[in-house]
Design a protein around this motif. Structure first.
Motif, PDB file in Angstrom:
ATOM      1  N   ARG A 220       2.466  13.378   1.706  1.00 14.53           N
ATOM      2  CA  ARG A 220       1.348  12.107   2.122  1.00 14.53           C
ATOM      3  C   ARG A 220       2.158  10.796   1.613  1.00 14.53           C
ATOM      4  NH1 ARG A 220      -2.007  16.258  -0.377  1.00 14.53           N
ATOM      5  NH2 ARG A 220      -4.081  16.454   0.953  1.00 14.53           N
ATOM      6  N   PHE A 221       1.655   9.724   2.216  1.00 18.55           N
ATOM      7  CA  PHE A 221       2.185   8.476   1.983  1.00 18.55           C
ATOM      8  C   PHE A 221       1.143   7.335   2.008  1.00 18.55           C
ATOM      9  CE2 PHE A 221       2.004   8.686   6.664  1.00 18.55           C
ATOM     10  CZ  PHE A 221       1.699   7.310   6.984  1.00 18.55           C
ATOM     11  N   ASP A 222       1.410   6.363   1.619  1.00 14.67           N
ATOM     12  CA  ASP A 222       0.591   4.980   1.258  1.00 14.67           C
ATOM     13  C   ASP A 222       1.111   3.948   2.316  1.00 14.67           C
ATOM     14  OD1 ASP A 222      -1.008   3.003   0.540  1.00 14.67           O
ATOM     15  OD2 ASP A 222      -0.325   2.985  -1.341  1.00 14.67           O
ATOM     16  N   SER A 223       0.142   3.631   3.346  1.00 16.24           N
ATOM     17  CA  SER A 223       0.607   2.526   4.191  1.00 16.24           C
ATOM     18  C   SER A 223       0.876   1.244   3.519  1.00 16.24           C
ATOM     19  CB  SER A 223      -0.324   2.322   5.406  1.00 16.24           C
ATOM     20  OG  SER A 223      -1.635   2.011   4.918  1.00 16.24           O
ATOM     21  N   GLY A 224       0.118   1.223   2.334  1.00 13.70           N
ATOM     22  CA  GLY A 224       0.402  -0.020   1.595  1.00 13.70           C
ATOM     23  C   GLY A 224       1.659  -0.169   1.108  1.00 13.70           C
ATOM     24  N   ALA A 225       2.414   0.845   0.897  1.00 15.90           N
ATOM     25  CA  ALA A 225       3.646   0.878   0.164  1.00 15.90           C
ATOM     26  C   ALA A 225       4.716   1.328   1.282  1.00 15.90           C
ATOM     27  CB  ALA A 225       3.575   1.825  -1.113  1.00 15.90           C
ATOM     28  N   PRO A 226       5.364   0.371   2.018  1.00 15.03           N
ATOM     29  CA  PRO A 226       6.068   0.774   3.160  1.00 15.03           C
ATOM     30  C   PRO A 226       7.189   1.886   2.917  1.00 15.03           C
ATOM     31  CG  PRO A 226       5.551  -1.561   3.309  1.00 15.03           C
ATOM     32  CD  PRO A 226       5.048  -1.004   1.902  1.00 15.03           C
TER      33      PRO A 226
ATOM     34  N   ALA B 277      -2.056   7.658  18.005  1.00 16.31           N
ATOM     35  CA  ALA B 277      -2.248   6.238  18.192  1.00 16.31           C
ATOM     36  C   ALA B 277      -3.732   5.787  18.513  1.00 16.31           C
ATOM     37  CB  ALA B 277      -1.332   5.651  19.445  1.00 16.31           C
ATOM     38  N   THR B 278      -4.377   6.654  17.674  1.00 20.26           N
ATOM     39  CA  THR B 278      -6.017   6.341  17.828  1.00 20.26           C
ATOM     40  C   THR B 278      -6.393   4.930  17.291  1.00 20.26           C
ATOM     41  OG1 THR B 278      -6.427   7.855  16.263  1.00 20.26           O
ATOM     42  CG2 THR B 278      -6.807   8.470  18.602  1.00 20.26           C
ATOM     43  N   MET B 279      -7.553   4.534  17.424  1.00 22.25           N
ATOM     44  CA  MET B 279      -7.894   3.015  17.122  1.00 22.25           C
ATOM     45  C   MET B 279      -7.422   2.856  15.289  1.00 22.25           C
ATOM     46  SD  MET B 279      -8.622   0.270  18.077  1.00 22.25           S
ATOM     47  CE  MET B 279      -9.395   0.234  19.634  1.00 22.25           C
ATOM     48  N   SER B 280      -7.905   3.841  14.478  1.00 25.36           N
ATOM     49  CA  SER B 280      -7.405   3.649  13.125  1.00 25.36           C
ATOM     50  C   SER B 280      -6.283   3.626  12.770  1.00 25.36           C
ATOM     51  CB  SER B 280      -8.160   4.528  12.236  1.00 25.36           C
ATOM     52  OG  SER B 280      -7.608   5.832  12.589  1.00 25.36           O
ATOM     53  N   ARG B 281      -5.110   3.659  13.632  1.00 25.81           N
ATOM     54  CA  ARG B 281      -3.911   3.763  13.402  1.00 25.81           C
ATOM     55  C   ARG B 281      -3.099   2.434  13.467  1.00 25.81           C
ATOM     56  NH1 ARG B 281      -3.076   6.629  10.154  1.00 25.81           N
ATOM     57  NH2 ARG B 281      -0.924   7.039  10.804  1.00 25.81           N
ATOM     58  N   GLN B 282      -3.622   1.299  14.202  1.00 27.30           N
ATOM     59  CA  GLN B 282      -2.737   0.199  14.370  1.00 27.30           C
ATOM     60  C   GLN B 282      -1.855  -0.144  13.418  1.00 27.30           C
ATOM     61  OE1 GLN B 282      -2.751  -0.949  17.961  1.00 27.30           O
ATOM     62  NE2 GLN B 282      -0.883  -1.711  16.857  1.00 27.30           N
ATOM     63  N   PRO B 283      -2.517  -0.338  11.942  1.00 26.30           N
ATOM     64  CA  PRO B 283      -1.755  -0.866  11.058  1.00 26.30           C
ATOM     65  C   PRO B 283      -0.312  -0.074  10.536  1.00 26.30           C
ATOM     66  CG  PRO B 283      -3.791  -1.149  10.251  1.00 26.30           C
ATOM     67  CD  PRO B 283      -3.993  -0.170  11.566  1.00 26.30           C
ATOM     68  N   THR B 284      -0.488   1.270  10.831  1.00 26.07           N
ATOM     69  CA  THR B 284       0.252   2.166  10.418  1.00 26.07           C
ATOM     70  C   THR B 284       1.495   2.499  11.603  1.00 26.07           C
ATOM     71  OG1 THR B 284      -1.080   3.564   9.120  1.00 26.07           O
ATOM     72  CG2 THR B 284       1.094   4.594   9.798  1.00 26.07           C
ATOM     73  N   TRP B 285       0.837   2.223  12.994  1.00 24.42           N
ATOM     74  CA  TRP B 285       1.775   2.148  13.933  1.00 24.42           C
ATOM     75  C   TRP B 285       2.788   0.746  13.931  1.00 24.42           C
ATOM     76  CZ3 TRP B 285       2.382   5.020  18.404  1.00 24.42           C
ATOM     77  CH2 TRP B 285       3.144   4.442  19.327  1.00 24.42           C
ATOM     78  N   ASP B 286       2.253  -0.332  13.422  1.00 22.10           N
ATOM     79  CA  ASP B 286       3.069  -1.211  13.045  1.00 22.10           C
ATOM     80  C   ASP B 286       3.897  -1.084  12.126  1.00 22.10           C
ATOM     81  OD1 ASP B 286       1.484  -2.626  15.083  1.00 22.10           O
ATOM     82  OD2 ASP B 286       0.285  -3.726  13.696  1.00 22.10           O
TER      83      ASP B 286
END
Length: 246
Positions: free
Chosen positions: A197-203, A53-62
């Protein structure tokens, strides 16, 4: 802390509040959830759900917030699922929730947590998984992240210990950072689990992986195999687990 249902993890540094989610707010939420309905574990499988949950992770956290309910759904036919959220962020903050058996409660907790800058604390997560398994039956954990800034030898030693205890690690990597990829693959191999691996742009890419891990936590390899017939990503996890056997 006012509520024992959530606690700091490990001893590496002081726990620091970060972002708008004050520790007291999280404690109050967990206390209220605990009073509303005790967790009825029964034969439910248990899954530690750990996230960077470090700063770069907010979109993936959501994204994880929006997908977590599907883990419970896929486990329903194998006795159900109890999930413990573990996360790290900020200046040495690493915390674990109590065990949650309902997706609405887990979502409510996750929505109250904001990501904050800091270094990775994967070793603390692995130590927590080890210690938690001494108290409750634990078959698997999920770790979702995109970076690794720690001593790989220390992580490998902890992962090997988990593997000897039969605790499989499903390590899901966003992006293609080579240092993270190498470390995550090592953790998965030494636990007898799987790295993907996964792509956060492809839920759906993360959803399929989470469903596979939840199936294993609830019903073991047999449950994963049942799911793999309609889920190529789960088939890939099984293949990775087979390839990682020592």
């Amino acid at each position: 802390m006012s509520d024992r249902n959530e606690r700091a993890v490990g001893k590496a540094g002081a726990t620091a509040a970060a972002g708008p989610s004050e520790p007291g707010e999280i404690d109050r939420f967990l206390g209220a959830a605990k009073r509303l309905a005790p967790l009825a574990t029964g034969q439910a499988g248990r899954l530690v759900f750990a996230l960077d949950a470090t700063m770069s992770r907010q979109p993936t956290w959501d994204l994880a917030c929006s997908l977590q309910a599907r883990m419970f759904d896929v486990a329903a036919g194998s006795g159900g699922l109890a999930v413990q959220l573990v996360y790290f962020r900020g200046l040495g903050e690493c915390r674990a929730s109590g065990w949650v058996g309902e997706p609405a409660r887990l979502n409510g907790l996750m929505r109250r947590i904001a990501c904050a800058g800091g270094q990775t604390q994967i070793a603390r997560v692995l130590r927590h998984v080890r210690d938690e398994a001494s108290a409750v039956p634990l078959r698997a954990f999920v770790y979702v992240g995109d970076a690794m800034e720690e001593d790989i030898d220390a992580l490998a030693a902890l992962a090997g210990e988990l593997g000897l205890r039969g605790i499989r690690g499903f390590v899901f990597q966003e992006g293609d950072d080579p240092a993270a990829g190498s470390a995550f693959a090592t953790i998965a191999r030494l636990t007898g689990g799987a790295h993907a691996r996964f792509d956060s742009g492809a839920p759906d890419s993360l959803l399929d992986l989470l469903r596979g891990a939840a199936a294993y936590a609830a019903g073991g390899r047999e449950a994963m195999q049942r799911l793999s017939g309609s889920n190529p990503a789960v088939k890939g996890l099984i293949a990775a687990m087979d390839g990682g056997r020592r």
